[in-house]
Design an enzyme around this catalytic site. Structure first.
Site, PDB file in Angstrom:
ATOM      1  N   GLY A  12     127.619  49.732  54.760  1.00  5.83           N
ATOM      2  CA  GLY A  12     128.081  50.895  55.705  1.00  5.83           C
ATOM      3  C   GLY A  12     127.150  50.810  57.033  1.00  5.83           C
ATOM      4  N   GLY A  14     126.207  53.567  60.417  1.00  8.16           N
ATOM      5  CA  GLY A  14     126.342  54.989  60.924  1.00  8.16           C
ATOM      6  C   GLY A  14     126.337  54.790  62.729  1.00  8.16           C
ATOM      7  N   PHE A  16     123.495  54.720  64.556  1.00  7.15           N
ATOM      8  CA  PHE A  16     122.469  54.005  65.211  1.00  7.15           C
ATOM      9  C   PHE A  16     121.715  52.766  63.955  1.00  7.15           C
ATOM     10  CE2 PHE A  16     120.404  57.609  63.562  1.00  7.15           C
ATOM     11  CZ  PHE A  16     119.272  56.987  63.085  1.00  7.15           C
ATOM     12  N   THR A  18     122.539  50.523  60.205  1.00 10.45           N
ATOM     13  CA  THR A  18     123.301  49.885  59.411  1.00 10.45           C
ATOM     14  C   THR A  18     122.449  49.782  57.896  1.00 10.45           C
ATOM     15  OG1 THR A  18     122.455  47.764  60.117  1.00 10.45           O
ATOM     16  CG2 THR A  18     124.558  48.555  61.253  1.00 10.45           C
ATOM     17  N   VAL A  19     123.544  49.737  56.971  1.00 11.99           N
ATOM     18  CA  VAL A  19     122.738  49.413  55.629  1.00 11.99           C
ATOM     19  C   VAL A  19     123.453  48.445  55.089  1.00 11.99           C
ATOM     20  CG1 VAL A  19     122.505  50.279  53.114  1.00 11.99           C
ATOM     21  CG2 VAL A  19     122.532  51.825  55.261  1.00 11.99           C
ATOM     22  N   LYS A  38     118.296  49.569  55.048  1.00 12.58           N
ATOM     23  CA  LYS A  38     118.417  50.264  56.368  1.00 12.58           C
ATOM     24  C   LYS A  38     117.801  49.880  57.572  1.00 12.58           C
ATOM     25  CE  LYS A  38     119.423  55.279  56.839  1.00 12.58           C
ATOM     26  NZ  LYS A  38     118.927  56.541  56.352  1.00 12.58           N
ATOM     27  N   ASP A 133     119.200  68.011  55.349  1.00 12.54           N
ATOM     28  CA  ASP A 133     120.404  67.547  55.621  1.00 12.54           C
ATOM     29  C   ASP A 133     121.077  67.135  54.102  1.00 12.54           C
ATOM     30  OD1 ASP A 133     122.682  66.659  56.932  1.00 12.54           O
ATOM     31  OD2 ASP A 133     121.973  64.808  57.198  1.00 12.54           O
TER      32      ASP A 133
END
Length: 357
Positions: A12, A14, A16, A18-19, A38, A133
């Site tokens: 996946g 986001g 800024f 990546t995983v 990550k 979060d």
């Protein structure tokens, strides 16, 4: 200790980071055969470095994702920072809710997951941290219904009131009233977010259903309204959420107090699951033999070889999700005004994070 590893398929990405899957080139008892890597560019690495430092402090808790180290690499001409994390074969709790019948979980499962999350939060708070979060997308699933809290990039040390520079961290849909109105993010804010998570597991929907960010923030921060408590919950469940959704943070129950609430106190067999997870960590046995990725084929591998190195331990501060320019604490109206004019995505969905399976 150095360890060469190979970057695998993307899980996946986001805004800024990546995983990817990651596999060590040579097997070692110190590392599992499969990890989640990550990665982000050096210019955005502050959050990942902060995450590593915090996870190193919290590594003894079975309900918190494990970190195996951090490393720098240069790939395709770009210098990256990489965080090597425990791989969660079950995906996220958000995935499970979405894919469940009626897109919600039975109360028996909710109770078990809630107790595990409370143990993790209690440990985080005991060590002087705030997650900042907590949400379904940041809760990972493991075998035997084990759950672990992940994504500590916005986490911080427990502070006194408002953070310097009025930092604003986290996802607005899960934010507490004191965070929205004044930027106060202590342990009680995590408990409010936990309540949002529990309600969402039960209903399959966010606790706030508004068309835009401004409407959400006004409902959270102004007046006496609290999220609706699902009617399908048992009386114990309703009372539990009532203890989480208290406007005054000083009157909100703590994670430690909630662990003794009837909603989770007598959850059957959960202690066996927790002990099993802890035993697997201590013995460092391998993860699931069915990682759902094509390791037997050569085309998944990247040519980049990376080496885990020890990092210095300066006090890194994560980049705030929504920075404020004022150096003095704003009034409630000023704070809400800043938040409402900030360009943000639709926080009711996790559209900025794309999961690839």
């Amino acid at each position: 200790m150095d360890m060469d590893w190979v970057r695998g398929e993307k899980l996946g990405h986001g805004s800024f980071a990546t995983v990817n899957l990651g596999v060590p080139r040579s097997q070692s008892s110190q590392f599992p055969p499969l990890m989640a890597v990550k990665s982000c560019g050096i210019s955005h690495s502050c959050s990942l470095m902060n995450e590593k430092l915090i996870l190193d402090d919290l590594k003894a808790c079975p309900q918190i994702i494990r970190c195996f180290g951090g490393s720098f690499s240069c790939e395709n001409g770009e210098r990256l920072y990489n965080l090597l994390l425990e791989y969660a074969p079950g995906g996220t709790l958000a995935d499970k809710v979405k894919n469940s019948d009626d897109q919600r979980l039975p109360e028996s499962e909710v109770r078990g997951y809630t107790k595990a999350l409370l143990r993790g939060l209690h440990y985080i708070h005991k060590f002087g941290y705030v997650h900042c979060d907590l949400k379904l997308q940041n809760i990972l699933l493991f075998p035997n219904d084990g759950v672990k809290i992940a994504d500590f990039g916005l986490s911080k040390r427990t502070g006194n009131g408002i953070s310097p520079g009025c930092e604003f961290r986290g996802t607005p849909m899960y934010m507490s009233p004191e965070t929205v109105t004044g930027g106060e993010q202590g342990a009680p804010a995590d408990v409010w977010a936990l309540g949002c998570v529990v309600a969402e597991m039960v209903t399959g929907k966010p606790v706030w259903r508004c068309s835009n960010l401004a409407a959400v923030l006004m409902r959270i921060g102004v007046g006496e309204e609290v999220p609706a408590i699902p009617g399908i919950l048992s009386e114990e469940g309703k009372d539990f959420l009532g203890k989480c959704f208290v406007k005054d943070p000083s009157c909100r129950w703590t994670a430690e107090m909630l662990l003794n609430h009837p909603f989770v106190r007598d959850v059957e067999n959960f202690d066996d699951v927790a002990d099993s997870l802890k035993g697997r960590q201590e013995s460092k046995t391998t993860v699931s033999p069915s990682p759902r990725c094509p390791f037997d084929f050569p085309d998944w591998e990247s040519p980049a070889a990376c080496s885990v190195t020890s990092l210095p331990a300066p006090e890194y501060s994560p980049q705030p999700a929504l920075p404020f320019s004022n150096l003095t604490p704003p009034t409630t109206l000023e704070w809400l005004g800043e938040l409402m004019t900030h360009q943000s995505p639709d926080w009711s969905v996790s559209g900025d994070w794309i999961t690839i399976r």
